[in-house]
Design a protein around this motif. Structure first.
Motif, PDB file in Angstrom:
ATOM      1  N   GLY A 100      39.072   2.602  39.189  1.00 15.89           N
ATOM      2  CA  GLY A 100      39.607   3.693  38.372  1.00 15.89           C
ATOM      3  C   GLY A 100      40.541   3.163  37.295  1.00 15.89           C
ATOM      4  N   ALA A 129      38.626   3.131  28.748  1.00 15.00           N
ATOM      5  CA  ALA A 129      38.411   4.396  28.045  1.00 15.00           C
ATOM      6  C   ALA A 129      39.460   4.630  26.965  1.00 15.00           C
ATOM      7  CB  ALA A 129      38.424   5.549  29.028  1.00 15.00           C
ATOM      8  N   LEU A 148      41.323  11.886  26.062  1.00 18.45           N
ATOM      9  CA  LEU A 148      40.022  11.233  26.018  1.00 18.45           C
ATOM     10  C   LEU A 148      38.897  12.227  25.788  1.00 18.45           C
ATOM     11  CD1 LEU A 148      40.352   8.784  29.001  1.00 18.45           C
ATOM     12  CD2 LEU A 148      40.484   8.277  26.590  1.00 18.45           C
ATOM     13  N   GLY A 200      49.261   4.230  42.141  1.00 17.42           N
ATOM     14  CA  GLY A 200      48.251   3.713  43.054  1.00 17.42           C
ATOM     15  C   GLY A 200      48.860   2.892  44.177  1.00 17.42           C
ATOM     16  N   LEU A 254      38.723   2.150  49.690  1.00 21.52           N
ATOM     17  CA  LEU A 254      39.432   3.080  48.805  1.00 21.52           C
ATOM     18  C   LEU A 254      40.283   2.323  47.801  1.00 21.52           C
ATOM     19  CD1 LEU A 254      40.280   5.757  51.452  1.00 21.52           C
ATOM     20  CD2 LEU A 254      38.841   6.075  49.457  1.00 21.52           C
ATOM     21  N   LEU A 285      49.625   4.200  36.332  1.00 25.80           N
ATOM     22  CA  LEU A 285      48.623   4.405  37.382  1.00 25.80           C
ATOM     23  C   LEU A 285      48.722   3.325  38.459  1.00 25.80           C
ATOM     24  CD1 LEU A 285      46.384   6.285  38.213  1.00 25.80           C
ATOM     25  CD2 LEU A 285      44.772   4.917  36.939  1.00 25.80           C
ATOM     26  N   SER A 287      38.493   1.484  34.597  1.00 23.87           N
ATOM     27  CA  SER A 287      37.767   2.380  33.690  1.00 23.87           C
ATOM     28  C   SER A 287      38.732   3.155  32.804  1.00 23.87           C
ATOM     29  CB  SER A 287      36.848   3.310  34.465  1.00 23.87           C
ATOM     30  OG  SER A 287      37.593   4.208  35.214  1.00 23.87           O
ATOM     31  N   LEU A 288      39.945   3.441  33.310  1.00 22.59           N
ATOM     32  CA  LEU A 288      40.927   4.086  32.439  1.00 22.59           C
ATOM     33  C   LEU A 288      41.285   3.169  31.279  1.00 22.59           C
ATOM     34  CD1 LEU A 288      42.847   6.530  32.053  1.00 22.59           C
ATOM     35  CD2 LEU A 288      44.581   5.192  33.215  1.00 22.59           C
ATOM     36  N   PRO A 345      40.081   9.166  45.223  1.00 23.29           N
ATOM     37  CA  PRO A 345      40.598   8.292  46.286  1.00 23.29           C
ATOM     38  C   PRO A 345      42.028   8.650  46.684  1.00 23.29           C
ATOM     39  CG  PRO A 345      39.598   6.981  44.550  1.00 23.29           C
ATOM     40  CD  PRO A 345      39.673   8.375  44.040  1.00 23.29           C
ATOM     41  N   LEU A 391      40.232   2.669  43.750  1.00 23.18           N
ATOM     42  CA  LEU A 391      41.413   2.872  42.900  1.00 23.18           C
ATOM     43  C   LEU A 391      41.476   1.817  41.806  1.00 23.18           C
ATOM     44  CD1 LEU A 391      44.154   3.845  45.485  1.00 23.18           C
ATOM     45  CD2 LEU A 391      43.381   5.223  43.581  1.00 23.18           C
ATOM     46  N   ILE A 430      36.167   9.859  34.671  1.00 20.56           N
ATOM     47  CA  ILE A 430      37.318   8.995  34.927  1.00 20.56           C
ATOM     48  C   ILE A 430      38.321   9.720  35.796  1.00 20.56           C
ATOM     49  CG2 ILE A 430      39.231   7.790  33.842  1.00 20.56           C
ATOM     50  CD1 ILE A 430      37.497   7.280  31.485  1.00 20.56           C
ATOM     51  N   VAL A 436      37.203   9.520  39.313  1.00 18.54           N
ATOM     52  CA  VAL A 436      37.376   8.188  39.887  1.00 18.54           C
ATOM     53  C   VAL A 436      38.850   7.926  40.208  1.00 18.54           C
ATOM     54  CG1 VAL A 436      37.160   5.734  39.395  1.00 18.54           C
ATOM     55  CG2 VAL A 436      35.316   7.266  38.787  1.00 18.54           C
ATOM     56  N   ILE A 437      39.735   8.414  39.340  1.00 24.39           N
ATOM     57  CA  ILE A 437      41.161   8.185  39.584  1.00 24.39           C
ATOM     58  C   ILE A 437      41.677   9.064  40.717  1.00 24.39           C
ATOM     59  CG2 ILE A 437      43.451   8.457  38.594  1.00 24.39           C
ATOM     60  CD1 ILE A 437      42.312   7.809  35.902  1.00 24.39           C
ATOM     61  N   LEU A 450      46.978  11.643  32.340  1.00 24.11           N
ATOM     62  CA  LEU A 450      46.651  10.314  31.813  1.00 24.11           C
ATOM     63  C   LEU A 450      45.428  10.357  30.908  1.00 24.11           C
ATOM     64  CD1 LEU A 450      47.158   8.021  34.924  1.00 24.11           C
ATOM     65  CD2 LEU A 450      48.371   7.856  32.776  1.00 24.11           C
TER      66      LEU A 450
END
Lengths: 229, 245
Positions: free
Chosen positions: B141, B148, A163, B166, B134, B162, B144-145, A176, B138, A169, A172-173, A159
């Motif tokens: 996350g 970005a 970048l 997720g 958690l 995602l 922020s994706l 968890p 997620l 990132i 963070v993804i 993903l």
């Protein structure tokens, strides 16, 4: 047109061999995650306590967390070089199912970054004073668990491959998502040392591995198609 | 049916329709919120053990249970984004992520405030708390994706994917964390047994507050989506006309 038709199996092996060869040629990239694992694991006794009894209590967790972080660090070069030199696009254009090609890349990546960590783990376990009857359990659970880290991490890398600043990132993804494996792995060591049977934990870790083998490459493939437009 | 479906995907159509619904939704929300809050905070008999503290349940339980609905919502909207490339679904994925993070944070915060009085601590590594934490990570996350990725089409599809991953993961995390927790704390007395109200004088205000918070969630989601529609469609004619009015 129909000169040389490769089967999906051949494509799978070709991708696997190619990635292993590239890794072999760049031994530094291969050594870094491994070094990272050793260093992180040895920071814990320095940061927490050199007392052998306290170390024995946290050893399993330290090893698992260090393995997770090492796998995260290693993930970055899973698709990046291929993305930059354009070979990732060729991979996506190939007529073979992307699932097998992504799986081959993940396997190759785990063989060079995950397996060394698993192999050296008993040594670190000894240094952290893990009870010796847990070595085998640690080894087997890491052997089942670290591929799951790679397969899950692969989705995150896919993903974020385009970048500039992807490292944080990605963490963070991915972190968890890795929690269930971490729980199963550390519980296996802790509970079996209290006399619980190992087979249940192995079954759960095995189930996680099989589930991620069958689903994660699909998600990674879809993510690669999104990232490489 | 398909006509209706493609109509729903049109931001303009949704904007107009939701504009008609909003006053009614907000009015109902205020009605339920006022009745529920007054009842819960002033008239519900005090819990014989927890005293007044128990009243935070009427905020915590609705918020916490709604915060669990974000990932399924985002996964469904994400699937629609990936399969039918519906713009509106992507807008829902985009606005639901911060909203979900707020709801999750609120659930954790209200739970902490409740916990400090009943459990004697702000935080404990209990299964429910950990899995909510958690889930918050997620969601952050995904946010922020999204920020970005510059290309909005790629961001839409990446976040949709995602969200689906997720959503599956949240379920696995939930079960594994419960498993981890029950093994660690056998015979725990924490749990949520205190939120099993024993009489209608307890659960009717809880139900009203539940509906009020659900309406609040719907209203916030619609308002945020409308905002997003205006921003993305700012070059289209109907938005320009709307602004000029």
């Amino acid at each position: 047109m129909n000169k040389q038709r490769t089967s999906t199996g051949q494509a799978f092996w070709a991708t696997l061999q190619r990635d292993l060869l590239i890794a072999y040629k760049r031994k530094n990239d291969m050594a870094n995650p491994f070094m990272f694992f050793l260093i992180v694991a040895s920071l814990f006794p320095i940061g927490i306590s050199p007392d052998p009894e306290r170390l024995a209590e946290i050893a399993a967790g330290v090893l698992w967390i260090s393995a997770l972080l090492a796998s995260l660090l290693a993930m970055d070069n899973l698709y990046r070089a291929d993305y930059e030199d354009g070979s990732l696009e060729q991979l996506l254009l190939s007529p073979h199912p992307l699932y097998f090609l992504v799986l081959a890349k993940n396997i190759a990546h785990w063989l060079v970054s995950g397996l060394p960590v698993v192999l050296v783990s008993p040594l670190i376990a000894y240094m952290l004073n893990l009870p010796s009857e847990s070595y085998m359990i640690l080894f087997v659970t890491l052997l089942l668990g670290t591929p799951v880290f790679s397969l899950l991490g692969s989705i995150g890398v896919a993903l974020t491959v385009g970048l500039g600043s992807r490292g944080l990132i990605l963490a963070v993804i991915t972190l968890p998502m890795s929690v269930p494996v971490l729980i199963a792995g550390t519980l296996a060591i802790e509970q079996t040392s209290n006399g619980a049977s190992l087979s249940g934990f192995l079954a759960i870790l095995g189930a996680m591995l099989l589930a991620s083998i069958s689903v994660a490459p699909l998600a990674s493939g879809a993510a690669l198609r999104i990232s490489v437009n | 049916m398909w006509l209706w479906f493609s109509k729903l995907g049109s931001p303009k159509w949704f904007y107009e329709l939701s504009g008609k619904w909003l006053p009614w939704l907000i009015a109902t929300m205020i009605l339920f919120l006022v009745i529920g809050a007054t009842w819960a905070l002033l008239y519900v008999p005090q819990d014989y053990q927890q005293g007044l503290t128990n009243r935070i349940m009427y905020v915590h339980v609705p918020v916490a249970s709604l915060s669990l609905s974000f990932f399924p919502l985002m996964a469904v909207a994400g699937t629609i984004t990936l399969v039918w490339k519906m713009k509106l679904a992507d807008m829902v994925v985009k606005v639901a992520a911060p909203l979900g993070a707020w709801f999750t944070a609120l659930a954790l915060a209200s739970g902490s405030i409740w916990g400090v009085d009943t459990w004697g601590t702000w935080w404990i590594w209990d299964g429910r708390l950990t899995s909510l934490l958690l889930q918050l990570f997620l969601l952050l996350g995904i946010i922020s994706l999204r920020s970005a990725l510059e290309d909005s089409d790629a961001a839409a599809r990446a976040c949709a994917l995602l969200s689906i991953v997720g959503c599956i993961n949240v379920v696995v995390i939930k079960y594994s964390v419960d498993w981890w927790n029950t093994l660690h704390q056998p015979g725990t007395t924490f749990g949520m047994s205190s939120d099993q109200p024993n009489g209608p004088e307890f659960w009717i205000p809880l139900l009203i507050m539940g509906i009020a918070v659900a309406l609040f969630f719907t209203v916030s989601l619609i308002l945020a989506t409308r905002n997003e529609i205006l921003e993305r469609e700012r070059r289209s004619q109907w938005v320009q006309e709307l602004v000029q009015e």
